[in-house]
Design a protein around this motif. Structure first.
Motif, PDB file in Angstrom:
ATOM      1  N   PHE A 173      55.519 -26.545  69.067  1.00 49.73           N
ATOM      2  CA  PHE A 173      55.387 -25.315  69.844  1.00 49.73           C
ATOM      3  C   PHE A 173      56.429 -25.324  70.955  1.00 49.73           C
ATOM      4  O   PHE A 173      56.663 -26.356  71.594  1.00 49.73           O
TER       5      PHE A 173
ATOM      6  N   LEU B 290      54.572 -21.288  73.893  1.00 50.13           N
ATOM      7  CA  LEU B 290      53.410 -21.625  73.071  1.00 50.13           C
ATOM      8  C   LEU B 290      53.466 -20.978  71.696  1.00 50.13           C
ATOM      9  O   LEU B 290      52.450 -20.787  71.035  1.00 50.13           O
TER      10      LEU B 290
ATOM     11  N   SER C  77      42.618 -25.187  72.840  1.00 46.95           N
ATOM     12  CA  SER C  77      43.400 -24.134  72.196  1.00 46.95           C
ATOM     13  C   SER C  77      42.848 -22.762  72.551  1.00 46.95           C
ATOM     14  O   SER C  77      43.607 -21.831  72.870  1.00 46.95           O
TER      15      SER C  77
ATOM     16  N   TRP D 193      43.347 -21.795  76.319  1.00 48.76           N
ATOM     17  CA  TRP D 193      44.714 -21.450  76.706  1.00 48.76           C
ATOM     18  C   TRP D 193      45.191 -20.133  76.087  1.00 48.76           C
ATOM     19  O   TRP D 193      46.345 -19.745  76.264  1.00 48.76           O
TER      20      TRP D 193
ATOM     21  N   ARG E 220      46.990 -26.711  67.639  1.00 46.79           N
ATOM     22  CA  ARG E 220      47.415 -26.055  68.884  1.00 46.79           C
ATOM     23  C   ARG E 220      46.904 -26.833  70.095  1.00 46.79           C
ATOM     24  O   ARG E 220      47.645 -27.125  71.026  1.00 46.79           O
TER      25      ARG E 220
ATOM     26  N   PHE F 231      48.806 -28.770  73.140  1.00 43.03           N
ATOM     27  CA  PHE F 231      48.622 -28.305  74.501  1.00 43.03           C
ATOM     28  C   PHE F 231      48.049 -29.373  75.430  1.00 43.03           C
ATOM     29  O   PHE F 231      47.918 -29.133  76.638  1.00 43.03           O
TER      30      PHE F 231
END
Length: 303
Positions: A17, A21, A112, A115, A294, A298
Motif C-alpha cells: 500500500f 493507503l 483496517s 482506518w 490491509r 496499517f
C-alpha cells in the motif's frame, strides 16, 4: 510503502500500500505449515522482491491467528505449527534489517475498518468476528489496544453470562471450547455455536447457511431459532458493551452477512445495558476478506 501479510492456515496474502493507503500490489502464496525456515524465507523473499520492484524499503506488518507472548516473544498459534513457539518477529527483523510489526489477525481486521475514512475520527471501534469462532479487537483513537498479555479483545473466551445461561433453557448445553475450557462465548455465538445450538434445540444437524435459508423462506422452526439466537447474542453483546462502551461496533465473519442481525440487535441490546446507556452503532465490515492484509500493512501507520 507499507507491506501487509495476512497469514492463514492455507495461504499467505501479501499486499503493498502506498502513502494514500491505495493497494498497489497483491500476491498469494501457500503457507509452509511444517518448515519454519521455509516460512521465514517466504516472508523475506516477498519483502525483498517488492523492495526491488517498488524501489523502496517497505514497512512490514504481519497478521496471523495467534498471539506473541509478551515476555519472551514466542508465538502461540494452533493453525500454523511451523511458527508455533518461534520468535518469528525477531527472526524476521534480523533478516530484513528493519522493524517488523506483528498482531493477531482479529486486531488487523478491526484496524483496517477503523482506518476507513468513515471511522478515522471515531474515538473507539470494537471489531467482532462472528465466523467459525468468535473473537474481536479494540481500537482506541486509531491504535490497537492489545493489553498486557496481547489478549485484549479475545472476547470469545469469556464465559457465557448468567442471563444468557438462563435463556438457554432448562437443559442448557455445556459446550467444550478449543482452549480447553467449557462455556466460552465462542462455543455459543459463533457460526459453529449457531449450528450446535440448532442441533441441541431441535435434534437436527444443519449448516448455518441452510438454517438462514430456511428462515428467509418462512420456515417456522428456523424463524423460532433465529429469534432465540438473536436474543442470546443481544444478551452477550450487551455485557461486552457495558464493559467497553464502544462508539462503533463492526461485525465480520460469515454470520455478519445475516441482515436480520442489524435489524434486531440494536433494539434488543438496549434491554441489557445500563439505563443511561445507548446501543453503539453496529455496522457490517466494509473490507471483508481483504481486511486482514490491509490491517497488517496499517500496523505501521498507528498514531
Amino acid at each position: 510503502m507499507y507491506y501487509g501479510f495476512d497469514i492463514g492456515g492455507t495461504k499467505i496474502e501479501f499486499g503493498a500500500f502506498d502513502t494514500t493507503l491505495t493497494r498497489v500490489a497483491t500476491e498469494r502464496l501457500p503457507t509452509p505449515l511444517k518448515d519454519y525456515e521455509r516460512f521465514v524465507e517466504v516472508i523475506v523473499g516477498q519483502v525483498e522482491k517488492y523492495d526491488q520492484i517498488l524501489g523502496c524499503l517497505g514497512h512490514v506488518g504481519l497478521g496471523l491467528p495467534g498471539t506473541e507472548r509478551v515476555d519472551d516473544g514466542t508465538l502461540l498459534t494452533a493453525n500454523i505449527p511451523s511458527v508455533n513457539g518461534r520468535r518469528l518477529r525477531q527472526d524476521l527483523e534480523q533478516r530484513l534489517k528493519r522493524p517488523v510489526r506483528l498482531e493477531n489477525d482479529a486486531n488487523c481486521f478491526i484496524l483496517s475498518e477503523a482506518w476507513d475514512d468513515s471511522l478515522r475520527d471515531c474515538p473507539s471501534v470494537m471489531g467482532l468476528i462472528l465466523g467459525t469462532g468468535f473473537g474481536g479487537g479494540l481500537v482506541y483513537r486509531g491504535e490497537i489496544f492489545s493489553g498486557r498479555n496481547h489478549v485484549a479483545g479475545e472476547v470469545g473466551h469469556m464465559r457465557i453470562p448468567i442471563d444468557a445461561w438462563f435463556w438457554l433453557g432448562d437443559n442448557p448445553p455445556l459446550f467444550q471450547c478449543g482452549c480447553g475450557q467449557q462455556g466460552c462465548l465462542e462455543s455459543y455465538i459463533s457460526g459453529r455455536g449457531f449450528e450446535g445450538l440448532y442441533c441441541h434445540r431441535y435434534g437436527v444437524s444443519k449448516p448455518a447457511v441452510e438454517i438462514i435459508g430456511d428462515f428467509h423462506t418462512g420456515d417456522p422452526t428456523a424463524s423460532d431459532f433465529v429469534d432465540f439466537f438473536i436474543e442470546l447474542l443481544a444478551i452477550c453483546l450487551g455485557n461486552l458493551f457495558t464493559a467497553h462502551d464502544p462508539h462503533t461496533v463492526v461485525l465480520g465473519g460469515g454470520l455478519s452477512n445475516f441482515e436480520q442481525l442489524y435489524q434486531d440487535l440494536p433494539q434488543r441490546i438496549r434491554r441489557y445495558l445500563l439505563p443511561i446507556a445507548q446501543c453503539p452503532e453496529i455496522r457490517r465490515a466494509k473490507y471483508g476478506a481483504t481486511g486482514g492484509v490491509r490491517g497488517a500493512a496499517f500496523l505501521n501507520l498507528q498514531r
